[in-house]
Design an enzyme around this catalytic site. Sequence first.
Site, PDB file in Angstrom:
ATOM      1  N   LYS A 203      59.680  80.477  91.067  1.00 18.40           N
ATOM      2  CA  LYS A 203      60.358  81.531  91.879  1.00 18.40           C
ATOM      3  C   LYS A 203      60.828  82.748  91.072  1.00 18.40           C
ATOM      4  O   LYS A 203      61.261  82.585  90.098  1.00 18.40           O
ATOM      5  CB  LYS A 203      61.701  80.969  92.536  1.00 18.40           C
ATOM      6  CG  LYS A 203      60.954  79.667  93.305  1.00 18.40           C
ATOM      7  CD  LYS A 203      62.486  79.143  93.866  1.00 18.40           C
ATOM      8  CE  LYS A 203      63.327  78.395  93.055  1.00 18.40           C
ATOM      9  NZ  LYS A 203      64.468  77.523  93.308  1.00 18.40           N
ATOM     10  N   THR A 236      72.769  85.490  98.934  1.00 18.42           N
ATOM     11  CA  THR A 236      71.764  84.781  98.444  1.00 18.42           C
ATOM     12  C   THR A 236      72.276  83.630  98.044  1.00 18.42           C
ATOM     13  O   THR A 236      71.155  82.690  97.438  1.00 18.42           O
ATOM     14  CB  THR A 236      71.015  85.707  97.311  1.00 18.42           C
ATOM     15  OG1 THR A 236      72.014  85.947  96.372  1.00 18.42           O
ATOM     16  CG2 THR A 236      70.498  86.948  97.786  1.00 18.42           C
ATOM     17  N   GLY A 238      72.348  79.687  97.459  1.00 18.97           N
ATOM     18  CA  GLY A 238      71.772  78.591  98.121  1.00 18.97           C
ATOM     19  C   GLY A 238      70.271  78.919  98.509  1.00 18.97           C
ATOM     20  O   GLY A 238      69.868  78.143  99.190  1.00 18.97           O
ATOM     21  N   THR A 239      69.762  80.018  98.202  1.00 20.07           N
ATOM     22  CA  THR A 239      68.407  80.228  98.615  1.00 20.07           C
ATOM     23  C   THR A 239      67.323  79.176  97.930  1.00 20.07           C
ATOM     24  O   THR A 239      66.434  78.810  98.497  1.00 20.07           O
ATOM     25  CB  THR A 239      67.700  81.620  98.037  1.00 20.07           C
ATOM     26  OG1 THR A 239      68.343  81.972  96.751  1.00 20.07           O
ATOM     27  CG2 THR A 239      68.425  82.737  98.887  1.00 20.07           C
ATOM     28  N   CYS A 241      68.193  75.897  96.956  1.00 19.21           N
ATOM     29  CA  CYS A 241      68.009  74.699  97.446  1.00 19.21           C
ATOM     30  C   CYS A 241      67.300  74.801  99.026  1.00 19.21           C
ATOM     31  O   CYS A 241      66.629  73.828  99.154  1.00 19.21           O
ATOM     32  CB  CYS A 241      69.744  74.293  97.674  1.00 19.21           C
ATOM     33  SG  CYS A 241      70.613  74.394  96.395  1.00 19.21           S
TER      34      CYS A 241
END
Length: 522
Positions: A203, A236, A238-239, A241
């Site tokens: 990512k 942003t 927790g993106t 998970c």
Amino acid sequence: MYSLGGIRSLPANWRSTTASMTTTESVRKVPQVLTVAGSDSGAGAGIQADLKVCAARGVYCASVITAVTAQNTRGVQSVHLLPPEFVSEQLKSVLSDFEFDVVKTGMLPSTEIVEVLLQNLSEFPVRALVVDPVMVSTSGHVLAGSSVLSIFRERLLPIADIITPNVKEASALLGGVKIETVEEMRSAAKLLHEMGPRFVLVKGGDLPDSSDSVDVYFDGKEFHELRSPRIATRNTHGTGCTLASCIAAELAKGSSMLSAVKVAKRFVDNALDYSKDIVIGTGKQGPFDHFFSLKKDPQSSRCSIFNPDDLFLYAVTDSRMNKKWNRSIVDAVKAAIEGGATIIQLREKEAETREFLEEAKSCVGICRSHGVCLLINDRIDIALACDADGVHVGQSDMPVDLVRSLLGPDKIIGVSCKTPEQAHQAWKDGADYIGSGGVFPTNTKANNRTIGLDGLKTVCEASQLPVVAIGGIGISNAVSVMQINTPNLKGVAVVSALFDQECVLTQTKKLHKTLEESKKEV
Ligand SMILES: Cc1ncc(COP(=O)(O)OP(=O)(O)O)c(N)n1
Ligand SMILES: Cc1nc(C(=O)O)sc1CCOP(=O)(O)O
Ligand SMILES: [Mg+2]
């Protein structure tokens, strides 16, 4: 049961829910995910994010907690690791009872905890394993130190179906290599793939100097760069998970890996976009709203992620037919919805642009108030101007990847496909569904090649996307179409059977009933 591209095959001791039931009553298998992760008291990330995204995607999610964090939008204040024995007890409890389709891991803070996870997975094999190698929180707090790196590399990654590191985590797993460009992300994905996971998603959200958020997906042979415009927001937390759990949820529902990854990326983009202005907490990193699709303003442009079941009774309008029967497009659409149409396409080949736009705007209002998606045939300009839910394009219309870049991630794109190759390309280009036909000869579309039921079946079997059949379909032959019985054939698209008729409402109702009955037979 599933066709999960690249997912490990069913283990020998896999029990199907129906087989283990003593009753003869019909049962419905609910897709199930198990998340093994840490608790975030602020509920933006960790277990809480995992539960929310799975619920939002219609998947049951059970949770095994590895650590409890005292955490809010300002950062992580404290971390309490649960004893490995107790993590093991939680694992045994749920793995011996539920039938998980997918296990997703997040924060695995110690070697001992990874050990007990591996031990339990060997006792209770699951169909797919998604590993999000969480190491550092968004605020910079270490959640799993370097001590876990060797067990990750040597034992966890080799059994993972997909791993989803960000660039920092990818670098740590690779011993500190520099990853600052998309090219370096590709090299990292390749090296990580050599450690054993079937698929790698690196990512790039943290890459500097990019107006796009770019993730690199590698399946061992091909790379895909998944791009979306960067959304300016503080929310942003927790993106990572959410993305990994959404992949798990989509896999549990039967998606192939690349489709699951694409849906997950779009889910996160949509959630961030919807939540970009919300204020929760006083810190720098706020959480976002996973349930944006439940709350969407009926007047707003946001459309929830496409549901393939909406293809069930797909009504496609025709300007000539509406003129012939002396009714407006708006009246035709109203009647089709009332009769049970589950999605509408405006295919107004002869309409004047300005008049068409006004009618399309009215139809958008009607469709939104009934929760039915409205697509526009061919005309991307009209779709954008009236804020339709998406478009349908053919092989000689605008290329799908360009349509996607014009419409953005949250609009629906359908593509006409007569061959497996076209279906494969549509999937690669980011379409949501394909229309396949002409199944039977039709007078509605000139010079249309008929592919028959066999041709339809061939395309369905090859397609990674849901399919709607089209061409010469009506009440008399809809059942024979649905009886080809391939899981991704979701419905029929019809023009003359609904609109070259005196009463659209009656004909739509009849076709709807026929399709419902065919569902029971299949
Ligand atoms: C659902 C659905 N499937 C196929 C088509 C045909 O699209 P296309 O090939 O672009 O042909 P035209 O409709 O533009 O004549 C469709 N419209 N809808
Ligand atoms: C618009 C269209 N597309 C086709 C394809 O084969 O892609 S067949 C078709 C016309 C379908 O109309 P009817 O339901 O009246 O036969
Ligand atoms: Mg077209």
